[in-house]
Design a protein around this motif. Structure first.
Motif, PDB file in Angstrom:
ATOM      1  N   VAL A 184      15.082   8.432   7.257  1.00  0.00           N
ATOM      2  CA  VAL A 184      14.310   9.740   7.347  1.00  0.00           C
ATOM      3  C   VAL A 184      12.861   9.009   7.867  1.00  0.00           C
ATOM      4  O   VAL A 184      12.387   9.474   8.557  1.00  0.00           O
ATOM      5  N   LEU A 185      12.409   7.713   7.016  1.00  0.00           N
ATOM      6  CA  LEU A 185      11.081   7.284   7.551  1.00  0.00           C
ATOM      7  C   LEU A 185      11.148   6.678   8.795  1.00  0.00           C
ATOM      8  O   LEU A 185      10.027   6.891   9.623  1.00  0.00           O
ATOM      9  N   ARG A 186      12.315   6.190   9.587  1.00  0.00           N
ATOM     10  CA  ARG A 186      12.409   5.794  10.864  1.00  0.00           C
ATOM     11  C   ARG A 186      12.252   6.867  11.852  1.00  0.00           C
ATOM     12  O   ARG A 186      11.527   6.594  12.793  1.00  0.00           O
ATOM     13  N   ALA A 187      12.538   8.189  11.295  1.00  0.00           N
ATOM     14  CA  ALA A 187      12.488   9.193  12.367  1.00  0.00           C
ATOM     15  C   ALA A 187      11.076   9.639  12.161  1.00  0.00           C
ATOM     16  O   ALA A 187      10.423  10.150  13.211  1.00  0.00           O
ATOM     17  N   LEU A 188      10.553   9.598  11.101  1.00  0.00           N
ATOM     18  CA  LEU A 188       8.869   9.979  10.916  1.00  0.00           C
ATOM     19  C   LEU A 188       8.244   9.106  11.782  1.00  0.00           C
ATOM     20  O   LEU A 188       7.100   9.604  12.162  1.00  0.00           O
ATOM     21  N   ARG A 189       8.603   7.769  11.722  1.00  0.00           N
ATOM     22  CA  ARG A 189       7.596   6.963  12.322  1.00  0.00           C
ATOM     23  C   ARG A 189       7.343   7.373  13.730  1.00  0.00           C
ATOM     24  O   ARG A 189       6.320   7.310  14.280  1.00  0.00           O
ATOM     25  N   GLU A 190       8.412   7.844  14.495  1.00  0.00           N
ATOM     26  CA  GLU A 190       8.189   8.190  15.985  1.00  0.00           C
ATOM     27  C   GLU A 190       7.409   9.461  16.083  1.00  0.00           C
ATOM     28  O   GLU A 190       6.904   9.863  17.254  1.00  0.00           O
ATOM     29  N   LEU A 191       7.499  10.315  15.101  1.00  0.00           N
ATOM     30  CA  LEU A 191       6.817  11.667  15.079  1.00  0.00           C
ATOM     31  C   LEU A 191       5.209  11.558  14.680  1.00  0.00           C
ATOM     32  O   LEU A 191       4.274  12.326  15.149  1.00  0.00           O
ATOM     33  N   ARG A 192       4.997  10.517  14.182  1.00  0.00           N
ATOM     34  CA  ARG A 192       3.552  10.101  13.773  1.00  0.00           C
ATOM     35  C   ARG A 192       2.886  11.155  13.110  1.00  0.00           C
ATOM     36  O   ARG A 192       1.678  11.813  13.657  1.00  0.00           O
TER      37      ARG A 192
ATOM     38  N   VAL B 292       6.156   3.123   9.617  1.00  0.00           N
ATOM     39  CA  VAL B 292       5.241   4.387   9.664  1.00  0.00           C
ATOM     40  C   VAL B 292       3.885   4.338   9.315  1.00  0.00           C
ATOM     41  O   VAL B 292       2.944   4.753  10.115  1.00  0.00           O
ATOM     42  N   LEU B 293       3.397   3.392   8.469  1.00  0.00           N
ATOM     43  CA  LEU B 293       1.868   2.990   8.131  1.00  0.00           C
ATOM     44  C   LEU B 293       1.399   2.179   9.267  1.00  0.00           C
ATOM     45  O   LEU B 293       0.118   2.519   9.562  1.00  0.00           O
ATOM     46  N   GLY B 294       2.002   1.388  10.005  1.00  0.00           N
ATOM     47  CA  GLY B 294       1.533   0.672  11.064  1.00  0.00           C
ATOM     48  C   GLY B 294       1.298   1.722  12.171  1.00  0.00           C
ATOM     49  O   GLY B 294       0.292   1.662  12.906  1.00  0.00           O
ATOM     50  N   TYR B 295       2.262   2.362  12.483  1.00  0.00           N
ATOM     51  CA  TYR B 295       2.273   3.378  13.512  1.00  0.00           C
ATOM     52  C   TYR B 295       0.940   4.491  13.296  1.00  0.00           C
ATOM     53  O   TYR B 295       0.374   4.727  14.383  1.00  0.00           O
ATOM     54  N   LEU B 296       0.666   4.799  12.126  1.00  0.00           N
ATOM     55  CA  LEU B 296      -0.500   5.710  11.685  1.00  0.00           C
ATOM     56  C   LEU B 296      -1.686   5.178  11.803  1.00  0.00           C
ATOM     57  O   LEU B 296      -2.594   5.710  11.583  1.00  0.00           O
ATOM     58  N   LYS B 297      -1.622   3.829  11.625  1.00  0.00           N
ATOM     59  CA  LYS B 297      -2.764   2.972  11.319  1.00  0.00           C
ATOM     60  C   LYS B 297      -3.513   3.438  10.046  1.00  0.00           C
ATOM     61  O   LYS B 297      -4.767   3.571  10.163  1.00  0.00           O
ATOM     62  N   HIS B 298      -2.937   3.561   9.115  1.00  0.00           N
ATOM     63  CA  HIS B 298      -3.268   3.874   7.737  1.00  0.00           C
ATOM     64  C   HIS B 298      -4.072   2.981   6.959  1.00  0.00           C
ATOM     65  O   HIS B 298      -3.547   2.128   6.444  1.00  0.00           O
ATOM     66  N   ALA B 299      -5.537   3.092   7.218  1.00  0.00           N
ATOM     67  CA  ALA B 299      -6.206   2.263   6.479  1.00  0.00           C
ATOM     68  C   ALA B 299      -6.119   2.064   4.850  1.00  0.00           C
ATOM     69  O   ALA B 299      -6.198   0.831   4.551  1.00  0.00           O
ATOM     70  N   PRO B 300      -5.761   3.245   4.236  1.00  0.00           N
ATOM     71  CA  PRO B 300      -5.573   2.950   2.863  1.00  0.00           C
ATOM     72  C   PRO B 300      -4.202   1.962   2.325  1.00  0.00           C
ATOM     73  O   PRO B 300      -4.147   1.400   1.213  1.00  0.00           O
ATOM     74  N   ALA B 301      -3.430   1.732   3.477  1.00  0.00           N
ATOM     75  CA  ALA B 301      -2.244   0.927   3.030  1.00  0.00           C
ATOM     76  C   ALA B 301      -2.622  -0.740   3.465  1.00  0.00           C
ATOM     77  O   ALA B 301      -1.986  -1.233   3.023  1.00  0.00           O
ATOM     78  N   LEU B 302      -3.782  -0.761   3.959  1.00  0.00           N
ATOM     79  CA  LEU B 302      -4.062  -2.258   4.230  1.00  0.00           C
ATOM     80  C   LEU B 302      -3.790  -3.194   3.056  1.00  0.00           C
ATOM     81  O   LEU B 302      -3.123  -4.300   3.141  1.00  0.00           O
ATOM     82  N   PRO B 303      -4.399  -2.917   1.794  1.00  0.00           N
ATOM     83  CA  PRO B 303      -4.021  -3.936   0.578  1.00  0.00           C
ATOM     84  C   PRO B 303      -2.650  -4.120   0.436  1.00  0.00           C
ATOM     85  O   PRO B 303      -2.101  -5.376   0.206  1.00  0.00           O
ATOM     86  N   ALA B 304      -1.772  -3.046   0.449  1.00  0.00           N
ATOM     87  CA  ALA B 304      -0.371  -3.220   0.171  1.00  0.00           C
ATOM     88  C   ALA B 304       0.250  -3.977   1.319  1.00  0.00           C
ATOM     89  O   ALA B 304       1.148  -4.789   1.064  1.00  0.00           O
ATOM     90  N   LEU B 305      -0.127  -3.681   2.663  1.00  0.00           N
ATOM     91  CA  LEU B 305       0.389  -4.609   3.601  1.00  0.00           C
ATOM     92  C   LEU B 305      -0.038  -5.964   3.687  1.00  0.00           C
ATOM     93  O   LEU B 305       0.910  -6.911   4.108  1.00  0.00           O
ATOM     94  N   ALA B 306      -1.273  -6.229   3.381  1.00  0.00           N
ATOM     95  CA  ALA B 306      -1.601  -7.443   3.403  1.00  0.00           C
ATOM     96  C   ALA B 306      -0.919  -8.290   2.183  1.00  0.00           C
ATOM     97  O   ALA B 306      -0.378  -9.610   2.294  1.00  0.00           O
ATOM     98  N   GLY B 307      -0.360  -7.714   1.347  1.00  0.00           N
ATOM     99  CA  GLY B 307       0.177  -8.415  -0.009  1.00  0.00           C
ATOM    100  C   GLY B 307       1.779  -8.561   0.286  1.00  0.00           C
ATOM    101  O   GLY B 307       2.111  -9.843   0.212  1.00  0.00           O
TER     102      GLY B 307
END
Length: 339
Positions: free
Chosen positions: A122-130, A164-179
């Motif tokens: 589902v998340l893979r499908a949502l990624r493309e929809l942005r 999904v978070l990378g495609y959206l450039k979702h700034a609040p996710a940066l700490p989790a992504l960095a970890g």
């Protein structure tokens, strides 16, 4: 199964085949419905997702790829947890083909709960929809405690959430992504997290995580980090990228050279000149192109020599670099090709 409009002889024939005791005949009938691509037939295809034969269910899932309506999407979401892997893959494929962002409203309820493999698809499908609303369930995945974080389904779920978070450039996710980029136990998850950090152009923590990833045990992670650092366009990353020019893997060196060119850092000229002598022609080509982007005339003598490299792509890149550094130098004549 019933077809409402039996005035059409073709539909009459399909209706007869859908009632067959032979699974192969039923499968062909489903394929015929798919060829018609009529959304009015969606309930019939969804019903076929419950057929006793996996081949029929898989054909129905694939036939639904053009049906962007709630009935189709709900049916496919259920099929993501089918007992048969082929059916699951077909349902995931069809959901990934969705193009209308409005479809996200029907997908989102399946992103936050249920089996990991379903949520991943589902998340893979949502990624493309942005769609911005998909950031919430994706970020929640990164904060979940998984009993078996290296299990196949858990890996897929984290990977798709990161996407999904990378495609959206979702700034609040940066700490989790960095970890995740530096500490996830799975190489592939670290690699995709590193790639997702490339949108954080002004974030020093993201740069620090990417520089740490340049020392990762996996060369694929280091390669992705070298690429992402160039996309960040942060001059402070140049030193780490210069160090990466000595990486044991030429693939990492190549990406580091490319990123140093994007940063246009004159301190990088000397190590890039050394890369012009590397035994791998692709690395020599990237070094030449990077030197052209930096534009330092000190590189011209080495580029003149590289313009006669045995590899035609290296020669071409060297001539382009010389032209970038100064039009008065012009493209160097290639004696092997007369130009």
């Amino acid at each position: 199964m019933n077809i409402t409009n039996l005035d059409d002889p073709e539909l009459q024939a399909i209706a007869e085949r859908l009632r067959s005791a032979d699974a192969t005949v039923r499968r062909i009938a489903v394929l015929s419905l798919g060829d018609l691509a009529d959304e009015a037939h969606t309930p019939l295809l969804v019903a076929a997702l419950r057929d006793d034969a996996p081949a029929v269910r898989a054909a129905a899932a694939l036939a639904l790829e053009t049906m962007e309506n709630q009935t189709a999407i709900e049916g496919l979401a259920v099929a993501l947890d089918d007992a048969d892997a082929q059916v699951r893959e077909a349902a995931a494929h069809s959901l990934a083909e969705l193009k209308d962002p409005a479809s996200a409203a029907w997908l989102l309820p399946h992103a936050g709960a249920g089996p990991a493999r379903v949520r991943a698809a589902v998340l893979r499908a949502l990624r493309e929809l942005r769609v911005p609303a998909s950031a919430g369930p994706a970020l929640a995945v990164l904060h979940e405690a998984h009993a078996a974080p290296d299990a196949t389904d858990a890996i897929a779920l984290r990977r798709e959430a990161i996407g999904v978070l990378g495609y959206l450039k979702h700034a609040p996710a940066l700490p989790a992504l960095a970890g995740l980029a530096v500490s996830d136990p799975v190489d592939e998850v670290r690699r995709v997290a590193v790639g997702a950090l490339a949108f954080a152009t002004a974030d020093a923590d993201a740069r620090n995580a990417l520089e740490a990833a340049l020392r990762d045990a996996s060369w694929q992670v280091r390669e992705e980090a070298a690429t992402a650092l160039g996309k960040l366009q942060q001059p402070a990353a140049a030193a780490a990228l210069r160090a990466a020019l000595d990486d044991p893997y030429w693939q990492v060196r190549l990406r580091a050279a490319r990123s140093l060119g994007r940063l246009r850092n004159t301190e990088s000229v000397a190590p890039l000149l050394a890369a012009l002598d590397h035994g791998i022609s692709n690395l020599r080509k990237e070094a030449a192109l990077a030197l052209g982007e930096i534009g330092d005339a000190a590189a011209l003598p080495a580029l003149e020599r590289a313009a006669h490299d045995p590899d035609p792509e290296v020669r071409k890149s060297a001539r382009l670099a010389i032209a970038q550094i100064g039009p008065e130098h012009g493209p160097v004549r290639d004696p092997a090709h007369g130009a």
